[in-house]
Motif scaffolding. Structure first.
Motif, PDB file in Angstrom:
ATOM      1  N   LEU A 200      -4.778   1.391   3.262  1.00 25.59           N
ATOM      2  CA  LEU A 200      -5.842   1.171   2.285  1.00 25.59           C
ATOM      3  C   LEU A 200      -7.212   1.216   2.971  1.00 25.59           C
TER       4      LEU A 200
ATOM      5  N   ASN B 117     -12.320   2.323   8.034  1.00 23.39           N
ATOM      6  CA  ASN B 117     -11.234   3.182   8.514  1.00 23.39           C
ATOM      7  C   ASN B 117     -11.174   4.523   7.768  1.00 23.39           C
TER       8      ASN B 117
ATOM      9  N   PHE C 263      -4.289  -4.240   4.867  1.00 33.04           N
ATOM     10  CA  PHE C 263      -4.694  -2.863   4.606  1.00 33.04           C
ATOM     11  C   PHE C 263      -3.630  -1.823   4.972  1.00 33.04           C
ATOM     12  N   TYR C 264      -2.477  -2.258   5.428  1.00 30.46           N
ATOM     13  CA  TYR C 264      -1.396  -1.328   5.756  1.00 30.46           C
ATOM     14  C   TYR C 264      -0.062  -1.938   5.359  1.00 30.46           C
TER      15      TYR C 264
ATOM     16  N   THR D  87      -9.003   1.817  -3.334  1.00 29.28           N
ATOM     17  CA  THR D  87      -9.065   1.080  -4.582  1.00 29.28           C
ATOM     18  C   THR D  87      -9.946   1.851  -5.563  1.00 29.28           C
TER      19      THR D  87
ATOM     20  N   ASN E 135     -10.669   0.189   4.034  1.00 31.18           N
ATOM     21  CA  ASN E 135     -11.263  -1.148   4.123  1.00 31.18           C
ATOM     22  C   ASN E 135     -12.761  -1.102   4.408  1.00 31.18           C
TER      23      ASN E 135
ATOM     24  N   ASP F 112      -1.001  -6.159   8.199  1.00 31.82           N
ATOM     25  CA  ASP F 112      -2.255  -6.730   7.690  1.00 31.82           C
ATOM     26  C   ASP F 112      -2.416  -6.360   6.220  1.00 31.82           C
TER      27      ASP F 112
ATOM     28  N   ALA G 262      -7.584   6.217   6.584  1.00 30.17           N
ATOM     29  CA  ALA G 262      -7.174   5.714   5.266  1.00 30.17           C
ATOM     30  C   ALA G 262      -6.470   6.794   4.455  1.00 30.17           C
TER      31      ALA G 262
ATOM     32  N   ASN H 180     -11.291  -2.405  -9.103  1.00 32.62           N
ATOM     33  CA  ASN H 180     -11.161  -3.696  -8.435  1.00 32.62           C
ATOM     34  C   ASN H 180     -10.330  -4.671  -9.251  1.00 32.62           C
TER      35      ASN H 180
END
Length: 184
Positions: free
Chosen positions: A48, A53, A170-171, A61, A50, A168, A57, A64
């Motif tokens: 994802l 990255n 984001f992954y 999103t 962030n 984390d 990535a 939201n």
């Protein structure tokens, strides 16, 4: 006249009995689980965006989250994720997963997925379409394979998800055991 009425009554009664016996014999057969005509395992890697990255990535999103609950309710993510045969992100991808997921409950982490696996390799060419609820609290969850093209023309089956890693926010990595039951 009475004789004709008796014949028709007998004929109708006989027809009803035959239909009943055919209906019950068809529906009283025991369920026999079919063996898959194709089966393989792939790993889905979602990274994802962030804010820092951009080069790595594979998902972002699009909408939201709402303020309903603490479980990202309403958040919509669009992705173009690599699919590998091993759980290592750095292994060569054998397909791409392109689609979206959104978090659809306000009291647990659950998402609804709709995506296409796009194959373009020496092993497979074509697509698989997958959709369904990902009940993240469950160890294993099934999504429906609802069709495909190329090597997977009009196929049907199940993609069983199992979270394989989430270091984390984001992954995440999901192991997908894909079983196809209709292969043409």
């Amino acid at each position: 006249m009475a004789q004709i009425v008796h014949k028709y009554t007998l004929l109708i009664l006989l027809s009803v009995l035959i239909m009943h016996s055919l209906f019950t014999s068809v529906h009283s057969r025991k369920f026999q689980e079919k063996k898959p005509c194709k089966r393989f395992t792939l790993y889905f890697h979602d990274i994802l965006f962030n804010g820092t990255n951009l080069a790595n990535a594979t998902a972002a999103t699009a909408v939201n989250r709402t303020q309903l609950g603490n479980y990202k309710h309403g958040m919509l993510v669009v992705f173009d994720d690599p699919m590998t045969k091993q759980n290592n992100l750095l292994t060569p991808p054998v397909a791409r997963a392109q689609g979206f997921y959104f978090y659809d409950t306000k009291d647990a982490y659950n998402a609804w997925f709709a995506y296409t696996l796009i194959f373009n390799s020496t092993e497979h060419k074509g697509t698989l379409n997958i959709m369904g609820a990902d009940l993240m609290g469950e160890e294993m969850r099934d999504l429906s394979v609802v069709g495909g093209t190329g090597d997977f023309f009009m196929t049907r089956g199940i993609a069983t998800f199992r979270t394989d890693g989430q270091p984390d926010a984001f992954y995440f990595r999901v192991k997908m055991d894909i079983k196809l039951y209709e292969c043409y």
